[in-house]
Design a protein around this motif. Structure first.
Motif, PDB file in Angstrom:
ATOM      1  N   SER A   1      60.635  17.924  46.343  1.00  0.00           N
ATOM      2  CA  SER A   1      60.529  15.835  46.765  1.00  0.00           C
ATOM      3  C   SER A   1      58.901  16.276  46.191  1.00  0.00           C
TER       4      SER A   1
ATOM      5  N   LYS B   1      52.727  13.375  51.387  1.00  0.00           N
ATOM      6  CA  LYS B   1      51.884  11.647  51.044  1.00  0.00           C
ATOM      7  C   LYS B   1      50.641  11.694  51.606  1.00  0.00           C
TER       8      LYS B   1
ATOM      9  N   VAL C   1      55.428  12.925  45.387  1.00  0.00           N
ATOM     10  CA  VAL C   1      54.983  11.411  45.717  1.00  0.00           C
ATOM     11  C   VAL C   1      53.213  11.558  45.184  1.00  0.00           C
TER      12      VAL C   1
ATOM     13  N   ILE D   1      58.985  12.834  51.610  1.00  0.00           N
ATOM     14  CA  ILE D   1      57.785  12.969  51.627  1.00  0.00           C
ATOM     15  C   ILE D   1      56.960  12.433  53.258  1.00  0.00           C
TER      16      ILE D   1
ATOM     17  N   ALA E   1      50.768   9.364  44.300  1.00  0.00           N
ATOM     18  CA  ALA E   1      49.274   7.802  45.077  1.00  0.00           C
ATOM     19  C   ALA E   1      48.226   7.246  45.002  1.00  0.00           C
TER      20      ALA E   1
ATOM     21  N   HIS F   1      54.696   6.248  43.284  1.00  0.00           N
ATOM     22  CA  HIS F   1      56.032   6.662  43.040  1.00  0.00           C
ATOM     23  C   HIS F   1      56.451   7.726  43.497  1.00  0.00           C
ATOM     24  N   GLU F   2      57.738   8.060  44.559  1.00  0.00           N
ATOM     25  CA  GLU F   2      58.171   8.490  45.944  1.00  0.00           C
ATOM     26  C   GLU F   2      59.449   8.956  45.132  1.00  0.00           C
TER      27      GLU F   2
ATOM     28  N   LEU G   1      50.679   3.782  46.985  1.00  0.00           N
ATOM     29  CA  LEU G   1      52.497   4.925  46.344  1.00  0.00           C
ATOM     30  C   LEU G   1      52.749   4.149  45.191  1.00  0.00           C
TER      31      LEU G   1
END
Length: 334
Positions: free
Chosen positions: A22, A198, A24, A39, A26, A34-35, A32
């Motif tokens: 995974s 995140k 992310v 996350i 930010a 994109h993820e 955010l």
């Protein structure tokens, strides 16, 4: 949530292995961009957050008091290869505070760099704590203790005054709780805390933009990240991913690897922070993924894109050095 496949390993034209994970992206305000994947799951960032842990070195005034420049600041954020220049600089940093290797509490291991290990072995010597990939970080920790008049004995312990300072700094930058309930012990004996990806991405976006940070902290963060980008060799070493990625776009990319498939990064000109985790802990997959993500952001700069894209598609070789396959990212930003 099942994390998606981030990297495929091909032997010939057939997929032999895959790596899930995974990531992310930010900005400094916590938005955010994109993820992918989970996350929110807490992960141990390990060495990926050394630049945040190094903030007290500047904020207390210790770095200036000991005359540290970009090389020393980069080494304080490093997971270095244990090459001669790395070990000698860590030793010199300690000497500025009136200390030597015996003050370190990180333990010793053979250099991460193969050539450095061979060179050391040929001398008949054993590795010292200066060869530990975290010796620069620990030298920075000890310098703060000495400058602030803090007893440095046991400085790696979670209850030590210095580690409390580091914990408070981490919480303020990432916005995530760092407490005994999400703490464990890192490979170099200091505490490490499991926090959501995140929070790490937002933290590094703040480090590069200064958003949400007090003015002096924002200034210190920019200085540390600039030092790492100016002296990428001291962040990692010859042929290492962090060094090669920052050399691909001088002054435009900050990256820092962590153990067990973690990477954190920042793109200063865009004000973005990135955090990723390959769930099987594979460093090779993390390097490919971060290279591919960064390449996407530099798609319009042909020279930079070409270098980053090549790093995201390493060749698989047999024992004779012949190309027999390739590793590749899978729909990184799709």
């Amino acid at each position: 949530m099942t994390n998606p496949v981030l990297v495929e390993v091909l032997r010939g034209d057939i997929v032999e292995s895959v790596h899930r994970g995974s990531f992310v992206i930010a900005d400094g305000d916590g938005k955010l961009a994109h993820e992918v994947g989970d996350i929110e799951m807490p992960v141990f960032p390990r060495s990926a957050v050394k630049a945040i842990q190094a903030l007290p070195l500047i904020e207390t005034g210790a770095a200036d008091a000991y005359g540290f420049g970009d090389k020393e600041l980069a080494l304080a954020c490093a997971s270095h290869s244990g090459e001669v220049r790395h070990a000698e600089l860590a030793k010199a940093m300690l000497a500025k505070a009136g200390l030597d290797e015996t003050a370190l509490e990180c333990g010793s291991h053979w250099p991460l760099g193969h050539d450095a290990t061979v060179a050391l072995a040929r001398t008949g010597s054993s590795p010292s704590q200066l060869h530990n990939n975290c010796s620069g970080k620990h030298a920075g920790f000890l310098c703060v203790c000495c400058y602030e008049g803090i007893d440095h004995q046991g400085y790696v312990g979670i209850e030590h005054r210095f580690q409390q300072l580091v914990r408070e700094t981490m919480e303020q930058v990432t916005g995530a709780k760092h407490g005994e309930d999400n703490a464990a012990v890192d490979g170099c004996a200091i505490p490490t805390y499991a926090v959501p990806l995140k929070s790490l991405a937002v933290g590094f976006a703040r480090m590069t933009t200064g958003n949400g940070l007090a003015p002096e902290r924002a200034k210190a963060a920019k200085r540390l990240m600039s030092a790492c980008m100016a002296e990428p060799f001291y962040v990692a070493g010859t042929g290492r991913a962090c060094t090669r990625l920052m050399e691909a776009a001088p002054g435009r990319i900050f990256v820092k690897t962590g153990a067990e498939g973690v990477f954190c990064a920042a793109i200063p000109e865009l004000g973005l922070g990135i955090a990723l985790k390959c769930e099987d802990g594979a460093g090779r997959a993390a390097e490919i993924t971060i290279s591919a993500i960064l390449a996407e952001f530099f798609a319009k700069d042909e020279a930079v894109f070409t270098k980053l894209n090549a790093l995201s598609r390493p060749v698989v070789e047999n024992r004779k050095g012949e190309a027999v396959g390739v590793m590749r990212p899978v729909s990184v930003l799709g």
